[in-house]
Scaffold this motif. Structure first.
Motif, PDB file in Angstrom:
ATOM      1  N   GLN A   3       0.836  -1.217   0.000  1.00  0.00           N
ATOM      2  CA  GLN A   3       0.000   0.000   0.000  1.00  0.00           C
ATOM      3  C   GLN A   3       0.865   1.259   0.000  1.00  0.00           C
ATOM      4  O   GLN A   3       0.532   2.256  -0.640  1.00  0.00           O
ATOM      5  N   LEU A   4       1.981   1.218   0.701  1.00  0.00           N
ATOM      6  CA  LEU A   4       2.882   2.384   0.700  1.00  0.00           C
ATOM      7  C   LEU A   4       3.485   2.592  -0.692  1.00  0.00           C
ATOM      8  O   LEU A   4       3.758   3.727  -1.096  1.00  0.00           O
ATOM      9  N   THR A   5       3.656   1.501  -1.420  1.00  0.00           N
ATOM     10  CA  THR A   5       4.138   1.624  -2.804  1.00  0.00           C
ATOM     11  C   THR A   5       3.046   2.232  -3.683  1.00  0.00           C
ATOM     12  O   THR A   5       3.333   3.029  -4.580  1.00  0.00           O
ATOM     13  N   VAL A   6       1.802   1.890  -3.389  1.00  0.00           N
ATOM     14  CA  VAL A   6       0.678   2.555  -4.081  1.00  0.00           C
ATOM     15  C   VAL A   6       0.731   4.061  -3.798  1.00  0.00           C
ATOM     16  O   VAL A   6       0.549   4.889  -4.694  1.00  0.00           O
ATOM     17  N   THR A   7       1.017   4.414  -2.555  1.00  0.00           N
ATOM     18  CA  THR A   7       1.119   5.835  -2.177  1.00  0.00           C
ATOM     19  C   THR A   7       2.187   6.535  -3.024  1.00  0.00           C
ATOM     20  O   THR A   7       1.969   7.642  -3.535  1.00  0.00           O
ATOM     21  N   ASP A   8       3.330   5.888  -3.181  1.00  0.00           N
ATOM     22  CA  ASP A   8       4.405   6.464  -4.005  1.00  0.00           C
ATOM     23  C   ASP A   8       3.932   6.632  -5.450  1.00  0.00           C
ATOM     24  O   ASP A   8       4.180   7.660  -6.086  1.00  0.00           O
ATOM     25  N   PHE A   9       3.252   5.607  -5.943  1.00  0.00           N
ATOM     26  CA  PHE A   9       2.771   5.660  -7.319  1.00  0.00           C
ATOM     27  C   PHE A   9       1.802   6.829  -7.521  1.00  0.00           C
ATOM     28  O   PHE A   9       1.875   7.549  -8.521  1.00  0.00           O
ATOM     29  N   VAL A  10       0.916   7.017  -6.561  1.00  0.00           N
ATOM     30  CA  VAL A  10      -0.098   8.079  -6.673  1.00  0.00           C
ATOM     31  C   VAL A  10       0.581   9.453  -6.775  1.00  0.00           C
ATOM     32  O   VAL A  10       0.172  10.310  -7.562  1.00  0.00           O
ATOM     33  N   VAL A  11       1.635   9.641  -6.006  1.00  0.00           N
ATOM     34  CA  VAL A  11       2.364  10.918  -6.079  1.00  0.00           C
ATOM     35  C   VAL A  11       2.934  11.108  -7.488  1.00  0.00           C
ATOM     36  O   VAL A  11       2.807  12.175  -8.094  1.00  0.00           O
ATOM     37  N   GLU A  12       3.527  10.056  -8.029  1.00  0.00           N
ATOM     38  CA  GLU A  12       4.136  10.189  -9.362  1.00  0.00           C
ATOM     39  C   GLU A  12       3.076  10.389 -10.448  1.00  0.00           C
ATOM     40  O   GLU A  12       3.285  11.138 -11.401  1.00  0.00           O
ATOM     41  N   ALA A  13       1.939   9.715 -10.289  1.00  0.00           N
ATOM     42  CA  ALA A  13       0.853   9.904 -11.265  1.00  0.00           C
ATOM     43  C   ALA A  13       0.355  11.345 -11.208  1.00  0.00           C
ATOM     44  O   ALA A  13       0.120  11.987 -12.241  1.00  0.00           O
TER      45      ALA A  13
END
Ligand SMILES: N[C@@H](CCC(=O)N[C@@H](CS)C(=O)NCC(=O)O)C(=O)O
Length: 237
Positions: A98-108
């Motif tokens: 889920q924290l990796t999802v958080t990182d992805f959301v920032v980049e998106a």
């Protein structure tokens, strides 16, 4: 007592990761700002309604507790609503995903706001184009490739990210794909061709009975150009 979700009305945004979990579980919750506007939310953010104010929405009120940060909210909720594994190592792994999802959301998000949120998209179009090209070429394949890989490595099979049952992380991966297909229909189709497990997981999640009902309801807001995943055709390719 019903959970209270506080998030900006009018966009799916980060609130949607929480909504998907609550909806999938059939949990009793109030989407506070959609019902009462943003004033109650501001009271928490300003520290008038709590001594532990969240930095930003979304946040969840569970009884007297006020919990911020999307991944943290899901960590708290997952166990209570049956969307997290029981064993501690698997719970931590789910949280790591889920924290990796958080990182992805920032980049998106940064594909359309590479210079930051203090400037309109219209004031950072050349930078957005450059950032989006790099995102589609290297970051999106790297993130989705990682999800594909961990599905392949799951000792319990490749149907879910963790173990043999759905967790909140699967719902979040579904949402990432929804967002990518909206924001970058061409670019994401190219990448997803090489990610059969991720694409199949998306469809499996969409077919979950409570979620399918939610997705077809007017509680599921359409994507728009105020949220995280925005469709600017000039950035796609
Ligand atoms: N890391 C936080 C980020 C929260 C966040 O950035 N929320 C946005 C809306 S999606 C916001 O309200 N930001 C206001 C701000 O950063 O000042 C999370 O994952 O929940």
């Amino acid at each position: 007592m019903a959970y209270e979700l506080y998030y900006w009305p009018g966009i799916q945004g980060r609130g949607e990761f929480i909504r998907l979990a609550l909806e999938d579980a059939g949990a009793d919750y109030v989407d506070v700002c959609r019902e009462k506007g943003t004033a109650p939310m501001m009271a928490f953010l300003d520290g008038k309604a709590t001594t532990m104010p969240p930095f930003a929405a979304p946040f969840l009120k569970d009884g007297k507790r006020v919990i911020g940060q999307t991944a943290n909210i899901l960590l708290h909720l997952g166990d209570k609503i049956g969307l997290a594994p029981k064993a501690e190592p698997a719970r931590l792994w789910t949280h790591q995903i889920q924290l990796t999802v958080t990182d992805f959301v920032v980049e998106a998000h940064d594909t359309h706001h590479p210079l930051g949120v203090d400037f309109y998209y219209e004031d950072q179009k050349p930078e957005s184009k450059r950032r989006s090209e790099a995102f589609l070429k290297s970051r999106l394949p790297k993130f989705l490739g990682w999800f594909e890989h961990i599905l392949e490595l799951n000792p319990k099979g490749d149907k879910f990210l963790v173990g043999a049952r759905a967790t909140y992380a699967d719902l979040s991966l579904f949402q990432i794909l929804e967002g990518m297909r909206y924001a970058f229909p061409k670019g994401s189709a190219k990448v997803l061709k090489k990610m059969p497990r991720v694409a199949a997981l998306h469809d499996r999640v969409a077919d979950r009975p409570r979620l399918a009902k939610y997705l077809a309801s007017d509680r599921r807001l359409p994507f728009n150009e105020h949220g995280i995943f925005r469709c600017y055709p000039e950035l796609d390719g």
